[in-house]
Design a protein around this motif. Structure first.
Motif, PDB file in Angstrom:
ATOM      1  N   ILE A 293      -4.657  -2.100  -1.490  1.00  0.00           N
ATOM      2  CA  ILE A 293      -3.533  -1.344  -0.947  1.00  0.00           C
ATOM      3  C   ILE A 293      -3.624  -1.300   0.574  1.00  0.00           C
ATOM      4  O   ILE A 293      -4.631  -1.679   1.166  1.00  0.00           O
ATOM      5  N   GLN A 297      -1.528   3.969   2.360  1.00  0.00           N
ATOM      6  CA  GLN A 297      -1.423   4.452   0.982  1.00  0.00           C
ATOM      7  C   GLN A 297      -2.656   5.220   0.524  1.00  0.00           C
ATOM      8  O   GLN A 297      -2.682   5.748  -0.588  1.00  0.00           O
ATOM      9  N   ASP A 300      -2.700   9.229  -0.746  1.00  0.00           N
ATOM     10  CA  ASP A 300      -2.409   9.573  -2.135  1.00  0.00           C
ATOM     11  C   ASP A 300      -3.592   9.275  -3.062  1.00  0.00           C
ATOM     12  O   ASP A 300      -3.678   9.825  -4.154  1.00  0.00           O
ATOM     13  N   GLN A 301      -4.519   8.414  -2.601  1.00  0.00           N
ATOM     14  CA  GLN A 301      -5.609   7.988  -3.451  1.00  0.00           C
ATOM     15  C   GLN A 301      -6.884   8.822  -3.265  1.00  0.00           C
ATOM     16  O   GLN A 301      -7.725   8.864  -4.156  1.00  0.00           O
TER      17      GLN A 301
END
Length: 303
Positions: A293, A297, A300-301
């Motif tokens: 990714i 991003q 969110d992880q």
């Protein structure tokens, strides 16, 4: 499938290596002024290799370094050219990637505590942030003391964009300033970076320190170099004096990276002398286990 952010490799050194006719304290920035197509080609090769976050070629383009080389008046043009080179590579490859602004040591790499105030450092970083404000994310790289790291964090966090802080460790596991990794992470933690990383040090050292880093911060990672030693440059020499380690093959580097991931790293990539071939091999052998990714991003992880 676990998601990890895949950065590019040693951008500046790869550019510099391909332009053998250029020798300058401004490193890959000097190449860009004379042969911008090389910069675009290197970016494109890293994208094709699998990188999903690409750093602007502005590592050496700090106000201090440009002023020292007598090209301060070209600072705006240099940063615009860095964006253009990367944007052209994105257009050529047709791949969606993050553009990462680069906040590097202001005077030079591998130095200890700078003899400057926090406010002075923050103001210079603020200039760089303004020049790179349209970047998707920021990477604060090769930090060898917490003062400079905190100043860079303070300059960039107002944008509200994801950013990472990467520390350079010495052989004893400390920063060149003498600070421990724990002290360095504690210093930047109030600024809430998206990730805290280790970069531009020996792969074995990243492997040895990753378990501690995982315990110190929720989202971490690493991108090592493949130099035999950085001491010639740390002592005032030029990048031309540095030698690459022949034993850090793409296969050997991927083995180290796999260990970082097993320990809990969420961001991987490469620093100086880690080539598109290294990134491509790493992406290939990890593709069945991880989803790659963009750095943007990660938020969110890593909650």
């Amino acid at each position: 499938m676990r998601s990890i952010a895949l950065l590019d490799g040693g951008l500046g050194q790869e550019i510099y290596r391909r332009a053998s006719s250029v020798s300058s304290p401004l490193w890959s920035v000097a190449v860009m002024l004379e042969q911008p197509d090389i910069v675009t080609a290197v970016h494109a090769d890293f994208i094709r290799a699998g990188a999903r976050t690409l750093t602007l070629n502005t590592y050496a383009a700090t106000p201090t370094r440009l002023r020292r080389q007598g090209v301060y008046e070209q600072m705006g043009a240099i940063h615009r050219q860095a964006f253009q080179a990367l944007e052209q590579a994105i257009d050529v490859t047709g791949v969606a990637v993050d553009i990462a602004g680069c906040l590097a040591p202001l005077v030079g790499s591998y130095q200890a505590q700078p003899d400057r105030s926090f406010e002075d450092l923050r103001n210079e970083y603020a200039t760089l942030v303004e020049l790179q404000a349209s970047a998707d994310v920021f990477l604060i790289e090769t930090m060898s003391n917490s003062l400079e790291a905190r100043a860079a964090c303070a300059a960039v966090q107002g944008l509200g964009k994801p950013f990472g802080v990467a520390f350079r460790l010495e052989a004893d596991g400390r920063l060149r300033s003498g600070e421990t990794l724990s002290e360095a992470v504690a210093a930047v933690k109030p600024h809430a970076p998206t990730a805290v990383l280790l970069n531009c040090c020996d792969p074995d050292l990243v492997s040895a320190s990753m378990p501690e880093l995982v315990e110190l911060y929720p989202c971490v990672g690493g991108y090592a170099n493949a130099f035999k030693s950085v001491e010639p440059m740390a002592s005032g020499g030029s990048v031309d004096e540095l030698e690459a380690r022949e034993d850090i093959s793409p296969e050997a580097y991927a083995t180290q990276v796999r260990q970082w991931l097993a320990d809990g790293a969420r961001v991987i990539g490469g620093c100086c002398e880690i080539t598109p071939a290294h990134i491509g091999h790493m992406a290939g052998v990890l593709a069945n286990e991880f989803e790659f990714i963009r750095f943007s991003q990660l938020s969110d992880q890593c909650r």
